[in-house]
Design a protein around this motif. Sequence first.
Motif, mmCIF file in Angstrom:
data_model
loop_
_atom_site.group_PDB
_atom_site.id
_atom_site.type_symbol
_atom_site.label_atom_id
_atom_site.label_comp_id
_atom_site.label_asym_id
_atom_site.label_seq_id
_atom_site.Cartn_x
_atom_site.Cartn_y
_atom_site.Cartn_z
ATOM 1 N N LEU A 1 4.225 115.578 -6.727
ATOM 2 C CA LEU A 1 3.711 116.509 -5.724
ATOM 3 C C LEU A 1 4.188 116.097 -4.337
ATOM 4 C CD1 LEU A 1 0.006 117.179 -6.751
ATOM 5 C CD2 LEU A 1 1.726 118.912 -6.304
ATOM 6 N N LYS A 2 4.130 114.814 -4.070
ATOM 7 C CA LYS A 2 4.512 114.303 -2.755
ATOM 8 C C LYS A 2 5.968 114.629 -2.446
ATOM 9 C CE LYS A 2 4.716 110.133 0.030
ATOM 10 N NZ LYS A 2 4.599 108.694 0.063
ATOM 11 N N ASP A 3 6.843 114.414 -3.404
ATOM 12 C CA ASP A 3 8.267 114.677 -3.220
ATOM 13 C C ASP A 3 8.524 116.150 -2.910
ATOM 14 O OD1 ASP A 3 11.115 114.362 -3.355
ATOM 15 O OD2 ASP A 3 11.050 114.972 -5.467
ATOM 16 N N VAL A 4 7.960 117.024 -3.699
ATOM 17 C CA VAL A 4 8.183 118.461 -3.514
ATOM 18 C C VAL A 4 7.530 118.949 -2.227
ATOM 19 C CG1 VAL A 4 7.800 120.754 -4.505
ATOM 20 C CG2 VAL A 4 8.458 118.848 -5.986
ATOM 21 N N ALA A 5 6.333 118.464 -1.933
ATOM 22 C CA ALA A 5 5.644 118.876 -0.709
ATOM 23 C C ALA A 5 6.444 118.473 0.527
ATOM 24 C CB ALA A 5 4.244 118.279 -0.665
ATOM 25 N N GLU A 6 6.987 117.268 0.529
ATOM 26 C CA GLU A 6 7.798 116.829 1.666
ATOM 27 C C GLU A 6 9.057 117.678 1.806
ATOM 28 O OE1 GLU A 6 8.479 112.655 1.063
ATOM 29 O OE2 GLU A 6 6.467 112.115 1.770
ATOM 30 N N ALA A 7 9.712 117.979 0.686
ATOM 31 C CA ALA A 7 10.919 118.796 0.728
ATOM 32 C C ALA A 7 10.610 120.220 1.210
ATOM 33 C CB ALA A 7 11.578 118.834 -0.650
ATOM 34 N N ALA A 8 9.445 120.726 0.858
ATOM 35 C CA ALA A 8 9.050 122.081 1.255
ATOM 36 C C ALA A 8 8.408 122.117 2.638
ATOM 37 C CB ALA A 8 8.077 122.667 0.232
ATOM 38 N N ARG A 9 8.092 120.948 3.172
ATOM 39 C CA ARG A 9 7.430 120.821 4.477
ATOM 40 C C ARG A 9 6.046 121.484 4.475
ATOM 41 N NH1 ARG A 9 11.241 119.424 8.913
ATOM 42 N NH2 ARG A 9 9.504 120.094 10.194
ATOM 43 N N ILE A 10 5.315 121.264 3.358
ATOM 44 C CA ILE A 10 3.924 121.684 3.275
ATOM 45 C C ILE A 10 3.117 120.470 2.838
ATOM 46 C CG2 ILE A 10 4.390 124.122 2.815
ATOM 47 C CD1 ILE A 10 4.008 123.662 -0.106
ATOM 48 N N SER A 11 1.821 120.503 3.058
ATOM 49 C CA SER A 11 1.011 119.333 2.723
ATOM 50 C C SER A 11 0.866 119.203 1.205
ATOM 51 C CB SER A 11 -0.370 119.423 3.376
ATOM 52 O OG SER A 11 -1.168 120.381 2.732
ATOM 53 N N MET A 12 0.731 117.970 0.759
ATOM 54 C CA MET A 12 0.572 117.699 -0.666
ATOM 55 C C MET A 12 -0.705 118.344 -1.222
ATOM 56 S SD MET A 12 0.908 114.068 -2.661
ATOM 57 C CE MET A 12 -0.575 113.394 -1.980
ATOM 58 N N PRO A 13 -1.864 118.252 -0.519
ATOM 59 C CA PRO A 13 -3.056 118.923 -1.053
ATOM 60 C C PRO A 13 -2.890 120.447 -1.163
ATOM 61 C CG PRO A 13 -3.685 117.315 0.606
ATOM 62 C CD PRO A 13 -2.192 117.424 0.650
ATOM 63 N N TYR A 14 -2.167 121.036 -0.202
ATOM 64 C CA TYR A 14 -1.965 122.486 -0.249
ATOM 65 C C TYR A 14 -1.075 122.861 -1.437
ATOM 66 C CZ TYR A 14 -1.291 127.281 1.287
ATOM 67 O OH TYR A 14 -1.284 128.644 1.355
ATOM 68 N N LEU A 15 -0.015 122.109 -1.686
ATOM 69 C CA LEU A 15 0.836 122.365 -2.838
ATOM 70 C C LEU A 15 0.037 122.221 -4.134
ATOM 71 C CD1 LEU A 15 3.563 122.994 -4.115
ATOM 72 C CD2 LEU A 15 4.117 120.555 -3.955
ATOM 73 N N SER A 16 -0.816 121.226 -4.192
ATOM 74 C CA SER A 16 -1.657 121.041 -5.366
ATOM 75 C C SER A 16 -2.558 122.251 -5.581
ATOM 76 C CB SER A 16 -2.509 119.774 -5.214
ATOM 77 O OG SER A 16 -3.406 119.646 -6.299
ATOM 78 N N GLU A 17 -3.134 122.761 -4.496
ATOM 79 C CA GLU A 17 -4.000 123.943 -4.621
ATOM 80 C C GLU A 17 -3.201 125.174 -5.044
ATOM 81 O OE1 GLU A 17 -6.017 123.845 -0.773
ATOM 82 O OE2 GLU A 17 -7.837 123.276 -1.853
ATOM 83 N N LEU A 18 -1.954 125.277 -4.573
ATOM 84 C CA LEU A 18 -1.101 126.386 -5.012
ATOM 85 C C LEU A 18 -0.852 126.306 -6.509
ATOM 86 C CD1 LEU A 18 1.694 126.625 -2.278
ATOM 87 C CD2 LEU A 18 -0.238 128.156 -2.632
ATOM 88 N N GLU A 19 -0.517 125.114 -6.979
ATOM 89 C CA GLU A 19 -0.234 124.940 -8.405
ATOM 90 C C GLU A 19 -1.452 125.221 -9.276
ATOM 91 O OE1 GLU A 19 1.411 121.087 -9.158
ATOM 92 O OE2 GLU A 19 3.378 121.633 -8.381
ATOM 93 N N ARG A 20 -2.637 124.948 -8.758
ATOM 94 C CA ARG A 20 -3.864 125.195 -9.532
ATOM 95 C C ARG A 20 -4.386 126.616 -9.360
ATOM 96 N NH1 ARG A 20 -7.939 121.598 -7.465
ATOM 97 N NH2 ARG A 20 -6.615 121.284 -5.676
ATOM 98 N N GLY A 21 -3.687 127.433 -8.568
ATOM 99 C CA GLY A 21 -4.096 128.823 -8.373
ATOM 100 C C GLY A 21 -5.298 128.980 -7.480
ATOM 101 N N ARG A 22 -5.554 128.009 -6.626
ATOM 102 C CA ARG A 22 -6.723 128.063 -5.739
ATOM 103 C C ARG A 22 -6.432 128.759 -4.415
ATOM 104 N NH1 ARG A 22 -10.825 123.957 -7.063
ATOM 105 N NH2 ARG A 22 -10.692 123.894 -9.317
#
Length: 146
Positions: free
Chosen positions: A53-74
């Motif tokens: 998550l950290k790697d992809v979030a950094e590459a996308a320039r979004i926060s890791m918790p936000y990417l996690s919430e996106l992946e969980r459909g929240r």
Amino acid sequence: MTSHAPDRARVVPLRPRTAEAAPAPRKQAKDPLWRHLVGDVLRRERQAQERTLKDVAEAARISMPYLSELERGRKEASSEVLAAAAGALGLGLADLLARSHGELVRLDRARQDRPSGGTGDGTVTALAGRGARGTWSRRPGARLAA
């Protein structure tokens, strides 16, 4: 003014009283939410690439918790955020949406193939286009290319 006695509280039942409880109506399977489909596609692609998550979030320039919430459909992400997350995974926005659509079709076919109500003839409910109020309408019985 009122017809009840002034020294007694009036009780208003919240539910009507019935002699016997009515059977609960059968729940129909709900259509999956788009954010869940997109999140599943993002997570599967990230895991297939064996990335964190950290790697992809950094590459996308979004926060890791936000990417996690996106992946969980929240969270419902903007198109800019979805494009950034897809880009970080080497996908275009069109690729992400096409894969999400494919998942929706697969789930719809699986639901129709159930013995409890599917037609089993390969028809699915397709999106027909935006209606007068800007919402997508459904066209039952449409055939989609396999």
